[in-house]
Design a protein around this motif. Structure first.
Motif, PDB file in Angstrom:
ATOM      1  N   LEU A 207     -49.620  25.608  -0.560  1.00 22.58           N
ATOM      2  CA  LEU A 207     -47.606  24.881   0.663  1.00 22.58           C
ATOM      3  C   LEU A 207     -47.325  26.430   1.627  1.00 22.58           C
ATOM      4  CD1 LEU A 207     -46.572  24.603  -2.862  1.00 22.58           C
ATOM      5  CD2 LEU A 207     -46.764  22.948  -1.296  1.00 22.58           C
ATOM      6  N   ALA A 208     -47.771  27.535   1.712  1.00 24.79           N
ATOM      7  CA  ALA A 208     -46.946  28.900   2.514  1.00 24.79           C
ATOM      8  C   ALA A 208     -47.407  27.946   4.568  1.00 24.79           C
ATOM      9  CB  ALA A 208     -46.706  29.546   2.354  1.00 24.79           C
ATOM     10  N   TYR A 209     -48.474  27.448   4.191  1.00 26.49           N
ATOM     11  CA  TYR A 209     -49.149  26.741   5.421  1.00 26.49           C
ATOM     12  C   TYR A 209     -48.979  25.526   5.719  1.00 26.49           C
ATOM     13  CZ  TYR A 209     -51.779  31.557   5.517  1.00 26.49           C
ATOM     14  OH  TYR A 209     -52.170  32.400   5.376  1.00 26.49           O
ATOM     15  N   GLY A 210     -47.975  24.939   5.263  1.00 23.56           N
ATOM     16  CA  GLY A 210     -47.072  23.958   5.064  1.00 23.56           C
ATOM     17  C   GLY A 210     -46.259  23.823   5.874  1.00 23.56           C
ATOM     18  N   LYS A 211     -45.564  22.746   5.387  1.00 23.16           N
ATOM     19  CA  LYS A 211     -44.109  22.624   6.240  1.00 23.16           C
ATOM     20  C   LYS A 211     -42.407  22.744   6.066  1.00 23.16           C
ATOM     21  CE  LYS A 211     -45.518  19.013  10.419  1.00 23.16           C
ATOM     22  NZ  LYS A 211     -44.887  17.742  11.072  1.00 23.16           N
ATOM     23  N   GLY A 212     -43.333  23.173   4.231  1.00 27.00           N
ATOM     24  CA  GLY A 212     -42.172  23.291   3.465  1.00 27.00           C
ATOM     25  C   GLY A 212     -42.376  22.801   1.763  1.00 27.00           C
ATOM     26  N   VAL A 213     -41.133  22.272   1.836  1.00 29.95           N
ATOM     27  CA  VAL A 213     -40.764  21.994   0.496  1.00 29.95           C
ATOM     28  C   VAL A 213     -40.139  21.321  -0.569  1.00 29.95           C
ATOM     29  CG1 VAL A 213     -43.504  22.752  -0.651  1.00 29.95           C
ATOM     30  CG2 VAL A 213     -40.592  24.278  -1.039  1.00 29.95           C
TER      31      VAL A 213
ATOM     32  N   ASP B 116     -39.577  12.916   5.169  1.00 29.96           N
ATOM     33  CA  ASP B 116     -41.132  14.147   6.339  1.00 29.96           C
ATOM     34  C   ASP B 116     -42.375  14.413   5.372  1.00 29.96           C
ATOM     35  OD1 ASP B 116     -41.033  15.768   4.420  1.00 29.96           O
ATOM     36  OD2 ASP B 116     -39.034  17.037   5.542  1.00 29.96           O
ATOM     37  N   THR B 117     -43.602  14.862   5.674  1.00 22.28           N
ATOM     38  CA  THR B 117     -44.214  15.086   4.706  1.00 22.28           C
ATOM     39  C   THR B 117     -44.449  16.400   4.070  1.00 22.28           C
ATOM     40  OG1 THR B 117     -44.934  16.841   6.280  1.00 22.28           O
ATOM     41  CG2 THR B 117     -45.637  14.054   6.979  1.00 22.28           C
ATOM     42  N   ARG B 118     -43.181  16.961   3.683  1.00 21.04           N
ATOM     43  CA  ARG B 118     -43.067  18.115   2.877  1.00 21.04           C
ATOM     44  C   ARG B 118     -43.829  17.597   1.411  1.00 21.04           C
ATOM     45  NH1 ARG B 118     -37.619  20.280   3.228  1.00 21.04           N
ATOM     46  NH2 ARG B 118     -37.314  18.090   3.811  1.00 21.04           N
ATOM     47  N   PRO B 119     -44.106  18.258   0.588  1.00 20.96           N
ATOM     48  CA  PRO B 119     -45.132  17.961  -0.730  1.00 20.96           C
ATOM     49  C   PRO B 119     -43.744  17.623  -1.495  1.00 20.96           C
ATOM     50  CG  PRO B 119     -45.375  20.113  -0.768  1.00 20.96           C
ATOM     51  CD  PRO B 119     -45.201  19.271   0.706  1.00 20.96           C
ATOM     52  N   ARG B 120     -43.673  17.367  -2.687  1.00 18.40           N
ATOM     53  CA  ARG B 120     -42.137  16.445  -3.813  1.00 18.40           C
ATOM     54  C   ARG B 120     -42.764  17.047  -4.382  1.00 18.40           C
ATOM     55  NH1 ARG B 120     -39.042  11.461  -2.354  1.00 18.40           N
ATOM     56  NH2 ARG B 120     -38.170  11.389   0.070  1.00 18.40           N
TER      57      ARG B 120
END
Length: 238
Positions: free
Chosen positions: A100-106, A78-82
């Motif tokens: 990071l909080a405003y994204g989909k997760g990590v 998915d698009t979550r940062p690694r």
């Protein structure tokens, strides 16, 4: 839902403190989710080996690229940062935690031993993140800290949204001093301005105190704050 996936050889360390207080309540309420995956499950030998001796010699062990790649690739794409928790990474800031909080997760990889094979970092595009200029036994405690910094910013987690605006680093300054009852503690009263009922004076006092503490304790933040302030106001005439 904000989703966190943690790769570690100690999955039993999670949720740990994230299962209590605000983060724990938010986890139970389904505001965010946490999955801890055991890296050793990606190992292929009977000893479930995840590390080997460093190329070129030296002390300690290095986490293997092939095992870590298999563990990372098993996480649904998915698009979550690694992220890789690493003392050589860029320092975690309040701004990055907010992003990071405003994204989909990590997806967070917790290193151990002497670190991770550099080829894995490049091949999987990992973002190295540091808590500061010190070394811990592994990435689990930094991962817990990073997740807490993000989760508390999720909608519905904090009881009063203004808390996130006024705390340390929100506007580049350290937070002003806080006081509460009793009105006098061991001979020291609460500053009179805070009990005056004059909201404008309270706001001015808090700003002045935040600037003073930042100037005294964090000259790096103070210099950046002054630079932003000057840039916002524009060059002065003369």
């Amino acid at each position: 839902m904000w989703r966190a996936t943690v790769l570690t050889i100690f999955p039993e360390m999670f949720p740990g403190p994230l299962g209590a207080s605000l983060a724990g309540k938010a986890l139970a309420a389904g505001i965010w989710s946490l999955e801890a995956r055991d890296i050793r499950a990606a190992a292929t030998d009977r000893h479930r080996t995840v590390d080997d001796t460093p190329a070129g010699g030296g002390p300690g062990m290095v986490m293997k690229a092939d095992v870590l790649a298999k563990a990372l690739d098993a996480v649904p794409h998915d698009t979550r940062p690694r992220l890789l928790m690493s003392p050589r990474g860029r320092p975690l800031t309040q701004r990055r935690a907010s992003e990071l909080a405003y994204g989909k997760g990590v997806v967070v990889l917790c290193a151990r031993f002497e670190g991770v094979d550099e080829r894995l970092i490049a091949a999987r595009g990992l973002e190295e993140v540091s808590l500061g200029d010190f070394v811990l036994s592994g990435g689990e405690i930094p991962a817990l800290a990073l997740l807490d910094a993000c989760v508390r910013l999720l909608a519905g987690v904090m009881g009063k949204e203004a808390s996130a605006v006024e705390e340390s680093f929100a506007d580049g300054l350290l937070e002003y001093p806080q006081y509460t009852r009793p009105p006098v503690f061991e001979g020291e009263p609460i500053p009179e301005v805070l009990t005056s009922g004059d909201h404008a004076k309270v706001a001015a006092w808090r700003r002045a105190q935040a600037e003073r503490l930042t100037r005294e304790r964090r000259p790096d933040l103070w210099a950046a704050y002054l630079a932003r302030k000057q840039s916002k106001n524009g060059p002065s005439g003369g």
